[in-house]
Design a protein around this motif. Structure first.
Motif, mmCIF file in Angstrom:
data_model
loop_
_atom_site.group_PDB
_atom_site.id
_atom_site.type_symbol
_atom_site.label_atom_id
_atom_site.label_comp_id
_atom_site.label_asym_id
_atom_site.label_seq_id
_atom_site.Cartn_x
_atom_site.Cartn_y
_atom_site.Cartn_z
ATOM 1 N N ASP A 233 -9.486 7.419 7.970
ATOM 2 C CA ASP A 233 -9.486 5.981 8.256
ATOM 3 C C ASP A 233 -8.551 5.632 9.405
ATOM 4 O O ASP A 233 -8.721 4.600 10.058
ATOM 5 N N GLU A 234 -7.565 6.488 9.637
ATOM 6 C CA GLU A 234 -6.562 6.210 10.663
ATOM 7 C C GLU A 234 -5.967 7.528 11.148
ATOM 8 O O GLU A 234 -5.848 8.477 10.379
ATOM 9 N N ASP B 289 -2.584 4.699 -3.075
ATOM 10 C CA ASP B 289 -3.748 4.075 -2.447
ATOM 11 C C ASP B 289 -4.384 4.998 -1.418
ATOM 12 O O ASP B 289 -5.498 4.757 -0.966
ATOM 13 N N GLY B 290 -3.659 6.049 -1.014
ATOM 14 C CA GLY B 290 -4.197 6.940 -0.013
ATOM 15 C C GLY B 290 -3.292 8.125 0.253
ATOM 16 O O GLY B 290 -2.246 8.298 -0.383
ATOM 17 N N ARG C 204 -7.589 5.923 0.868
ATOM 18 C CA ARG C 204 -7.395 5.764 2.305
ATOM 19 C C ARG C 204 -6.819 7.057 2.858
ATOM 20 O O ARG C 204 -5.829 7.579 2.339
ATOM 21 N N GLU D 267 0.847 -1.189 0.000
ATOM 22 C CA GLU D 267 0.000 0.000 0.000
ATOM 23 C C GLU D 267 0.882 1.238 0.000
ATOM 24 O O GLU D 267 1.835 1.339 0.765
#
Length: 281
Positions: free
Chosen positions: A260-261, A169-170, A201, A150
């Motif tokens: 998300d985090e 991916d983010g 993400r 990722e």
């Protein structure tokens, strides 16, 4: 909401203790920053050691300065770590803001963004098993995650945010909630513009120190030294969160923004901070 721990860089010998405590707790990820001309551990080497000492927690570069590195070798290193950890590597990438890092590697800071785009094109091909180029075969090993680990991109300018949709991916946002919301929206807009499936993400980073006053003072001193080159070290240190209420409030704010985090980045060396942070989650 996933919560990660950003590791301090002042003493690499303490990081195994940090990692083991985090792996036993409620945390999702261990993050480690990257600089070359500084007294910090090299992140891919350090995270490889930490991954071997843990069993479930992800390891994340936050962010690795890819333009300083040879592309084919970086692709191989990342694929190796991803494969050997069973897909626990998250490769956070950025271009860096220090001229001395580029002088030490002989790279041109004026072309660092373009170089990162070129690197991503090559690494994505290599991670998919394609040859490096004419007369040069594939470079293994095959990553655990199809297409490679990722990839998150850090940054603030439009080119960096667009890069998330082009290659990543983010997004990794080292910004307070008041600023991060607009960055998240811009990343989502580029994601749709490029016709990407699903959602990017979104990972937020906040600087924290939790414990007695000496722990907080240690963190502030280390953070100030790290960011002196920006000319904004005082302002950045002033934004460090040092109470349970402040940290919980930030996590709630990022949750409301759709993150998300949240990575709780620690500059102070006291590993007991991991347990204190676990207690307030």
């Amino acid at each position: 909401m996933n919560i990660g721990i950003g590791l301090p860089i002042g003493d690499p010998t303490t990081l195994l203790t940090w990692a083991r405590h985090a792996d036993a707790g409620p945390f999702s990820t261990l993050g480690l920053l990257d600089r070359l001309v500084y007294d910090n551990p090299e992140p891919l080497v350090a995270l490889s050691v930490l991954a071997g000492a843990t069993s479930r927690i992800r390891v994340q570069t936050e962010v690795l300065l890819a333009p300083l590195r040879d592309t084919a070798l970086l692709a191989k290193q990342a694929a190796t770590l991803d494969r050997m950890t069973g897909g626990r590597l998250v490769l956070g990438l950025g271009i860096g803001g220090r001229d001395d890092d580029h002088r030490a590697t002989g790279t041109d800071p004026r072309t660092r963004g373009r170089r990162l785009d070129e690197q991503m094109e090559v690494m994505r091909r290599l991670w998919s098993g394609e040859p490096y180029g004419e007369g040069v075969g594939p470079i293994g090993p095959t990553p655990a995650r199809p297409g490679g680990p990722e990839v998150l991109f850090g940054g603030f300018k439009p080119a960096a945010l667009e890069r998330v949709a082009r290659w990543g991916d983010g997004f990794l946002a080292a910004a307070p909630p008041s600023w991060a919301g607009g960055l998240f929206d811009t990343v989502r807009g580029f994601w749709q513009q490029y016709g990407r499936d699903g959602e990017p993400r979104l990972v937020a980073q906040v600087n924290v120190a939790l414990g007695p006053q000496d722990v907080i003072d240690d963190a502030r001193t280390a953070m100030h030294a790290y960011y002196t080159f920006t000319g904004m070290a005082d302002r950045m240190v002033a934004g460090m969160l040092t109470t349970p209420a402040e940290i919980q409030e930030a996590i709630t704010a990022f949750t409301d923004l759709g993150a998300d985090e949240v990575m709780l980045y620690c500059y102070g060396l006291d590993p007991a901070q991991v347990d204190r942070l676990a207690d307030i989650l």
